[in-house]
Design an enzyme around this catalytic site. Structure first.
Site, PDB file in Angstrom:
ATOM      1  N   ASP A   9       0.861  -1.194   0.000  1.00  0.00           N
ATOM      2  CA  ASP A   9       0.000   0.000   0.000  1.00  0.00           C
ATOM      3  C   ASP A   9       0.896   1.243   0.000  1.00  0.00           C
ATOM      4  O   ASP A   9       2.079   1.175   0.347  1.00  0.00           O
ATOM      5  CB  ASP A   9      -0.912   0.019   1.231  1.00  0.00           C
ATOM      6  N   SER A  10       0.291   2.370  -0.342  1.00  0.00           N
ATOM      7  CA  SER A  10       1.039   3.630  -0.326  1.00  0.00           C
ATOM      8  C   SER A  10       1.418   4.026   1.106  1.00  0.00           C
ATOM      9  O   SER A  10       2.308   4.848   1.293  1.00  0.00           O
ATOM     10  CB  SER A  10       0.179   4.737  -0.929  1.00  0.00           C
ATOM     11  N   CYS A  72      -4.339  -1.420  -2.155  1.00  0.00           N
ATOM     12  CA  CYS A  72      -4.475   0.016  -2.354  1.00  0.00           C
ATOM     13  C   CYS A  72      -5.352   0.203  -3.593  1.00  0.00           C
ATOM     14  O   CYS A  72      -5.021  -0.316  -4.670  1.00  0.00           O
ATOM     15  CB  CYS A  72      -3.085   0.614  -2.601  1.00  0.00           C
ATOM     16  N   GLU A 159      -3.119   9.238   7.792  1.00  0.00           N
ATOM     17  CA  GLU A 159      -1.656   9.125   7.824  1.00  0.00           C
ATOM     18  C   GLU A 159      -1.055   9.967   8.961  1.00  0.00           C
ATOM     19  O   GLU A 159       0.014   9.672   9.461  1.00  0.00           O
ATOM     20  CB  GLU A 159      -1.043   9.554   6.481  1.00  0.00           C
ATOM     21  N   CYS A 193     -11.206   2.833  -0.428  1.00  0.00           N
ATOM     22  CA  CYS A 193      -9.817   3.217  -0.148  1.00  0.00           C
ATOM     23  C   CYS A 193      -9.455   2.490   1.137  1.00  0.00           C
ATOM     24  O   CYS A 193     -10.229   2.514   2.100  1.00  0.00           O
ATOM     25  CB  CYS A 193      -9.694   4.727   0.041  1.00  0.00           C
ATOM     26  N   HIS A 195      -7.519   3.070   3.436  1.00  0.00           N
ATOM     27  CA  HIS A 195      -7.336   3.882   4.645  1.00  0.00           C
ATOM     28  C   HIS A 195      -8.658   4.135   5.387  1.00  0.00           C
ATOM     29  O   HIS A 195      -8.660   4.417   6.570  1.00  0.00           O
ATOM     30  CB  HIS A 195      -6.749   5.253   4.295  1.00  0.00           C
TER      31      HIS A 195
HETATM   32  N1  DGL Z   1      -4.917   3.442   0.539  1.00  0.00           N
HETATM   33  C1  DGL Z   1      -4.938   3.794  -0.814  1.00  0.00           C
HETATM   34  C2  DGL Z   1      -6.217   3.447  -1.528  1.00  0.00           C
HETATM   35  O1  DGL Z   1      -6.803   2.448  -1.187  1.00  0.00           O
HETATM   36  C3  DGL Z   1      -4.375   5.092  -1.252  1.00  0.00           C
HETATM   37  C4  DGL Z   1      -4.278   6.212  -0.346  1.00  0.00           C
HETATM   38  C5  DGL Z   1      -3.382   7.263  -0.936  1.00  0.00           C
HETATM   39  O2  DGL Z   1      -2.180   7.017  -0.939  1.00  0.00           O
HETATM   40  O3  DGL Z   1      -3.901   8.276  -1.402  1.00  0.00           O
HETATM   41  O4  DGL Z   1      -6.608   4.124  -2.442  1.00  0.00           O
END
Ligand code: DGL
Length: 274
Positions: A9-10, A72, A159, A193, A195
């Site tokens: 993931d990012s 992600c 984050e 997403c 997150h």
């Molecule tokens: N967690 C990621 C997603 O599912 C990306 C979040 C990001 O880096 O903007 O899209």
């Protein structure tokens, strides 16, 4: 040689997927890689997300992974297809990279009753229209009405561990109000997403009870189990030590503190360069 499943993931968001995968299949080894130094991906261009994601996948391949999950949505939306179609045949056709969008799209039909679906995602995922395209492809005969809403502030809030701040409440309400204004009949809302589950307690404050909220962790975990069942040639390759290794492109100490919150367990990570 050990052959862990790579989970990328990012940043921290993919931990919400890893946690459910490990719960479903604790027997395998895993390497989690968070590109925390370059997060967020959601506001970056197609080319940049592809470049970063490719680097991460190559890193995980180099560490013995034959199967990598892009935990992600942004990377799945903007990089997965090119990696699958252009890179893998050149690098090693036996290796596999899977994303999180397809299993989520398959699952929506199990939840919606009136066919009104909402997608909450990063700006990048929304702009890619991956959810619209996949839903139209997989559920073509069902005539689902899909509304997307970008929530660009949610990833930075997570984050920066600001999930319980007044700012989080403001921005969560803002984007939920916006999507429900566009389609007040939405009965199924996808947190598209990885997150966003970390904002779940705030999200729940603003979503009417009759709307079903879909989180991707369990869905992706079940879909991965099913994939391994259908692909014994890959399943046989995987090592079964029940170990998880955590890698981050940021400072490891910083990662450990936040990741422990998300995993609800102690985490010791190692810094890597991509
Ligand atoms: N967690 C990621 C997603 O599912 C990306 C979040 C990001 O880096 O903007 O899209």
């Amino acid at each position: 040689m050990s052959c862990p499943i790579g989970v990328f993931d990012s940043g921290y968001g993919g931990l919400t997927i890893l946690k459910d995968i490990v719960k479903e299949m604790p027997e395998y080894d895993y390497i989690y890689l968070g590109d925390n130094a370059r997060t967020p991906y959601g506001t970056r261009s197609f080319d940049v997300v592809y470049k970063y994601t490719r680097e991460a996948v190559l890193k995980l391949f180099g560490m013995g992974c034959k199967l990598v999950i892009l935990a992600c949505n942004t990377a799945s939306a903007k990089a997965l297809r090119t990696i699958q179609q252009v890179d893998l045949p050149r690098i090693d056709p036996q290796r596999r990279v899977l994303g999180v969008i397809r299993p989520s799209v398959e699952a929506v039909a199990d939840f919606t009753k009136n066919g009104h679906i909402g997608i909450l995602a990063t700006s990048g995922t929304v702009a890619s229209e991956s959810y619209l395209l996949e839903i139209a492809k997989i559920h073509s005969e069902k005539g689902f009405l899909v509304t997307q809403q970008a929530c660009p502030m949610w990833v930075p809030i997570v984050e920066n561990n600001e999930m319980n701040s007044p700012g989080a409440v403001f921005f969560v309400q803002k984007y939920i109000d916006m999507i429900l204004q566009v389609d007040p009949q939405i009965d199924t809302l996808v947190l598209a997403c990885t997150h966003y589950p970390l904002l779940r307690s705030v999200i729940d404050l603003f979503i009417p009870k009759e709307i079903t909220i879909i989180q991707q962790g369990e869905i992706v975990a079940r879909s991965l189990r099913d994939y391994l069942y259908r692909h014994p040639e890959m399943e046989r390759e995987l090592s079964r030590g029940g170990q998880i290794e955590f890698l981050t492109t940021e400072k490891d100490g910083m990662f450990d503190k936040m990741a422990a919150l998300f995993m609800q367990a102690d985490v010791t990570s190692r810094h890597v360069e991509l």
